[in-house]
Design an enzyme around this catalytic site. Structure first.
Site, short mmCIF file in Angstrom:
data_model
loop_
_atom_site.label_atom_id
_atom_site.label_comp_id
_atom_site.label_asym_id
_atom_site.label_seq_id
_atom_site.Cartn_x
_atom_site.Cartn_y
_atom_site.Cartn_z
N ASP A 201 76.49 -3.84 43.19
CA ASP A 201 75.80 -4.99 42.61
C ASP A 201 74.52 -4.55 41.89
O ASP A 201 73.89 -3.57 42.28
CB ASP A 201 75.48 -6.00 43.72
CG ASP A 201 75.21 -7.39 43.18
OD1 ASP A 201 75.41 -7.62 41.97
OD2 ASP A 201 74.79 -8.25 43.98
N HIS B 258 77.13 -2.76 32.98
CA HIS B 258 78.45 -2.48 33.55
C HIS B 258 78.95 -1.10 33.12
O HIS B 258 79.54 -0.36 33.91
CB HIS B 258 79.45 -3.56 33.13
CG HIS B 258 79.08 -4.93 33.61
ND1 HIS B 258 78.69 -5.16 34.91
CD2 HIS B 258 79.02 -6.14 32.98
CE1 HIS B 258 78.42 -6.45 35.06
NE2 HIS B 258 78.60 -7.06 33.90
N LEU C 151 92.04 11.34 49.17
CA LEU C 151 91.16 10.16 49.24
C LEU C 151 91.93 8.95 48.72
O LEU C 151 92.48 8.99 47.61
CB LEU C 151 89.90 10.38 48.38
CG LEU C 151 89.01 9.15 48.16
CD1 LEU C 151 88.36 8.69 49.47
CD2 LEU C 151 87.93 9.42 47.12
C1 IPE Z 1 79.87 -9.34 44.06
O1 IPE Z 1 78.76 -9.36 43.23
C2 IPE Z 1 81.09 -8.96 43.28
C3 IPE Z 1 81.14 -7.60 42.76
C4 IPE Z 1 80.27 -6.66 43.00
C5 IPE Z 1 82.28 -7.31 41.91
P1 IPE Z 1 78.24 -10.72 42.56
O2 IPE Z 1 77.04 -10.36 41.80
O3 IPE Z 1 79.34 -11.37 41.83
O4 IPE Z 1 77.89 -11.58 43.85
P2 IPE Z 1 76.92 -12.83 44.01
O5 IPE Z 1 77.31 -13.82 42.96
O6 IPE Z 1 75.52 -12.35 43.80
O7 IPE Z 1 77.14 -13.29 45.40
C1 IPE Z 2 77.79 -6.12 39.70
O1 IPE Z 2 76.68 -6.34 38.91
C2 IPE Z 2 79.06 -5.98 38.90
C3 IPE Z 2 79.93 -7.16 38.93
C4 IPE Z 2 79.76 -8.22 39.65
C5 IPE Z 2 81.09 -7.11 38.06
P1 IPE Z 2 76.23 -7.78 38.45
O2 IPE Z 2 76.83 -8.06 37.12
O3 IPE Z 2 76.52 -8.79 39.49
O4 IPE Z 2 74.66 -7.56 38.29
P2 IPE Z 2 73.51 -8.58 38.69
O5 IPE Z 2 73.75 -8.99 40.10
O6 IPE Z 2 73.62 -9.73 37.75
O7 IPE Z 2 72.27 -7.78 38.52
MG MG Z 3 75.46 -9.47 41.07
#
Ligand code: IPE
Ligand code: IPE
Ligand code: MG
Length: 246
Positions: free
Chosen positions: A26, A43, A137
């Site tokens: 995240d 990303h 793995l």
């Molecule tokens: C969780 O992250 C999903 C992934 C890392 C793919 P999100 O950024 O979507 O989660 P929330 O919305 O903060 O809970």
């Molecule tokens: C995690 O990063 C990746 C996915 C959920 C696909 P985020 O896109 O949720 O990044 P933040 O949480 O907005 O910083």
């Molecule tokens: Mg996020």
């Protein structure tokens, strides 16, 4: 930096190695924002880190790694971001598959087919299949994954068997449920890591993480390092896992 994580790997107690680590990657969006970039660039930067962590997991002798790439809730983002993520995840698989195969990685995607563009699943499977003879793995990519959706699909499948008389209601045990999840046959995660300072599960492996140890860091995913990953394993090895016993 390089030696930094290698010296940490040397500190791992092989007898207490976690078998399965699951990661909630995240913070890509916040990282991009911090650097004046668009979310999609976050990303893109995140993919490079996935590559490094998979490599490091192998070096550390980990058997199962599950990474959260796209959740069933992520469809709620802008069309531009969703489409970019769908393409990035498939393209990354296609780009990396040769190296993964060569390095003994067995990769599969876990998640639902629901809402995915036509043919997406076929392309994923065509590529992943090439690695299925490997056993060094096991890498799961949680793609279009939701823990509740996974349980719904498992329950539907169990209910069908019950309807057909293949399975009696009283024969439905915890093991039977586990055997109908996307992770059937795999051990539950010993350790769940989440980056970016959020302290929640976000619908990740809700059945499987019942007794997992949790490890949180404020580091945003694109800045997560090999050393930090190994540190999470070292910290895990200090935990006393009681499983309800004294
Ligand atoms: C969780 O992250 C999903 C992934 C890392 C793919 P999100 O950024 O979507 O989660 P929330 O919305 O903060 O809970
Ligand atoms: C995690 O990063 C990746 C996915 C959920 C696909 P985020 O896109 O949720 O990044 P933040 O949480 O907005 O910083
Ligand atoms: Mg996020």
């Amino acid at each position: 930096m390089e030696n930094d994580y290698k010296s940490l790997i040397a500190k791992i107690d092989k007898t207490k190695m976690p078998t399965h680590i699951a990661i909630i990657m995240d913070g890509n969006g916040r990282w991009a924002n911090k650097h004046g970039l668009k979310r999609i660039n976050g990303h893109k930067a995140g993919v490079k880190v996935v590559r490094e962590i998979v490599e490091t997991a192998r070096e550390a002798g980990l058997k199962y790694l599950t990474v959260y790439a796209f959740s069933t809730e992520n469809w709620g983002r802008s069309k531009i971001e969703v489409n970019y993520l769908l393409k990035l995840i498939l393209d990354s698989l296609i780009n990396e598959i040769d190296d993964l195969v060569e390095n003994g990685v067995n990769i599969r995607f876990i998640g639902t087919e629901e809402h995915l563009p036509p043919g997406y699943d076929v392309k994923v499977e065509e590529n992943c299949r090439r690695s299925w003879h490997n056993s060094e793995l096991y890498l799961n990519v949680a793609m279009n994954y939701g823990g509740r959706r996974e349980l719904v699909e498992a329950i539907q499948s169990i209910a069908n068997k019950t309807k057909q008389g293949i399975l009696q209601p009283e024969e439905i045990t915890e093991q039977v449920i586990s055997d109908h999840l996307y992770t059937a046959g795999m051990p539950d995660p010993d350790l769940v890591i989440r980056t970016s300072g959020e302290i929640r599960l976000s619908n990740y492996l809700i059945w499987q993480s019942t007794y997992s140890e949790f490890w949180f860091t404020d580091t945003l995913w694109p800045e997560f390092t090999r050393a930090e990953f190994i540190q999470s394993i070292l910290d895990y090895q200090e935990r006393k896992r009681r499983f309800g016993k004294r």
